[in-house]
Design a protein around this motif. Structure first.
Motif, PDB file in Angstrom:
ATOM      1  N   LEU A 111       4.594  -1.594  24.556  1.00 24.32           N
ATOM      2  CA  LEU A 111       4.022  -1.703  23.221  1.00 24.32           C
ATOM      3  C   LEU A 111       4.588  -2.954  22.567  1.00 24.32           C
ATOM      4  CD1 LEU A 111       4.264   1.948  21.795  1.00 24.32           C
ATOM      5  CD2 LEU A 111       2.155   0.715  22.351  1.00 24.32           C
ATOM      6  N   ARG A 112       3.861  -3.446  21.575  1.00 23.91           N
ATOM      7  CA  ARG A 112       4.347  -4.572  20.790  1.00 23.91           C
ATOM      8  C   ARG A 112       4.251  -4.216  19.314  1.00 23.91           C
ATOM      9  NH1 ARG A 112       5.299 -10.019  21.505  1.00 23.91           N
ATOM     10  NH2 ARG A 112       4.809 -11.415  19.759  1.00 23.91           N
ATOM     11  N   LEU A 113       5.391  -4.232  18.649  1.00 21.70           N
ATOM     12  CA  LEU A 113       5.450  -3.950  17.219  1.00 21.70           C
ATOM     13  C   LEU A 113       5.525  -5.269  16.454  1.00 21.70           C
ATOM     14  CD1 LEU A 113       8.075  -1.050  17.153  1.00 21.70           C
ATOM     15  CD2 LEU A 113       5.617  -0.930  17.608  1.00 21.70           C
ATOM     16  N   SER A 114       4.873  -5.291  15.311  1.00 19.46           N
ATOM     17  CA  SER A 114       4.948  -6.455  14.437  1.00 19.46           C
ATOM     18  C   SER A 114       5.251  -6.007  13.017  1.00 19.46           C
ATOM     19  CB  SER A 114       3.627  -7.233  14.448  1.00 19.46           C
ATOM     20  OG  SER A 114       3.393  -7.823  15.697  1.00 19.46           O
ATOM     21  N   CYS A 115       5.904  -6.873  12.277  1.00 24.97           N
ATOM     22  CA  CYS A 115       6.221  -6.594  10.884  1.00 24.97           C
ATOM     23  C   CYS A 115       6.063  -7.895  10.106  1.00 24.97           C
ATOM     24  CB  CYS A 115       7.633  -6.057  10.756  1.00 24.97           C
ATOM     25  SG  CYS A 115       8.170  -5.779   9.055  1.00 24.97           S
ATOM     26  N   ALA A 116       5.187  -7.870   9.115  1.00 20.99           N
ATOM     27  CA  ALA A 116       4.917  -9.063   8.318  1.00 20.99           C
ATOM     28  C   ALA A 116       5.401  -8.853   6.896  1.00 20.99           C
ATOM     29  CB  ALA A 116       3.427  -9.370   8.331  1.00 20.99           C
ATOM     30  N   ALA A 117       6.123  -9.837   6.393  1.00 15.77           N
ATOM     31  CA  ALA A 117       6.604  -9.789   5.013  1.00 15.77           C
ATOM     32  C   ALA A 117       5.695 -10.633   4.131  1.00 15.77           C
ATOM     33  CB  ALA A 117       8.027 -10.312   4.933  1.00 15.77           C
ATOM     34  N   SER A 118       5.448 -10.150   2.921  1.00 17.12           N
ATOM     35  CA  SER A 118       4.621 -10.895   1.968  1.00 17.12           C
ATOM     36  C   SER A 118       5.212 -10.746   0.577  1.00 17.12           C
ATOM     37  CB  SER A 118       3.184 -10.377   1.994  1.00 17.12           C
ATOM     38  OG  SER A 118       3.128  -9.021   1.611  1.00 17.12           O
ATOM     39  N   GLY A 119       4.877 -11.713  -0.279  1.00 13.54           N
ATOM     40  CA  GLY A 119       5.389 -11.673  -1.639  1.00 13.54           C
ATOM     41  C   GLY A 119       6.245 -12.886  -1.929  1.00 13.54           C
ATOM     42  N   SER A 120       7.208 -12.697  -2.812  1.00 11.00           N
ATOM     43  CA  SER A 120       8.080 -13.779  -3.226  1.00 11.00           C
ATOM     44  C   SER A 120       9.169 -14.007  -2.183  1.00 11.00           C
ATOM     45  CB  SER A 120       8.707 -13.446  -4.578  1.00 11.00           C
ATOM     46  OG  SER A 120       9.572 -14.479  -4.993  1.00 11.00           O
TER      47      SER A 120
END
Length: 122
Positions: A18-27
């Motif tokens: 499996l491949r997990l991803s985590c994207a951050a957004s905002g300031s």
């Protein structure tokens, strides 16, 4: 404000990937540490892998040689490639980041994702 959104969990048979991803957004001015944790019912959340802004990495002994963490600073994203999965890898995986929100704000703030379920069947 900053949000972390995870994706990529699911169900897989032992030996699968499996491949997990985590994207951050905002300031976000910069991101220091990007980390993945795992939690199973009745146990404490445990560190699975960490990657620093220097690209230095750390892994839990139980996943060394099977999992690979990587980061894409341009996209504020951390990925976790899970190979040779075992039933004991089952759990909720959380991403965690320490983020500097602005150029004139030296402090780092901690953020968690909402978690994504990984289930490995034997």
């Amino acid at each position: 404000q900053v949000q972390l959104v995870e994706s990529g969990g699911g169900k897989v048979q032992a030996g699968g990937s499996l491949r997990l991803s985590c994207a951050a957004s905002g300031s976000i001015f910069s991101i220091n540490s990007m980390e993945w944790y795992r939690q199973v019912p009745g146990k404490q959340r445990e560190l699975v892998a960490r990657i620093l802004s220097t690209n230095s990495t750390n892994y839990a002994d139980s996943v060394k040689g099977r999992f690979t963490i990587s980061r894409d600073n341009a996209k504020n994203t951390v990925n976790l490639q899970l190979n040779s999965l075992k039933p004991e890898d089952t759990g909720v995986y959380y991403c965690y980041m320490t983020i500097r929100p602005g150029a004139y704000l030296p402090n780092l703030y901690q953020y968690w994702g909402q978690g994504t379920q990984v289930t490995v069947s034997s």
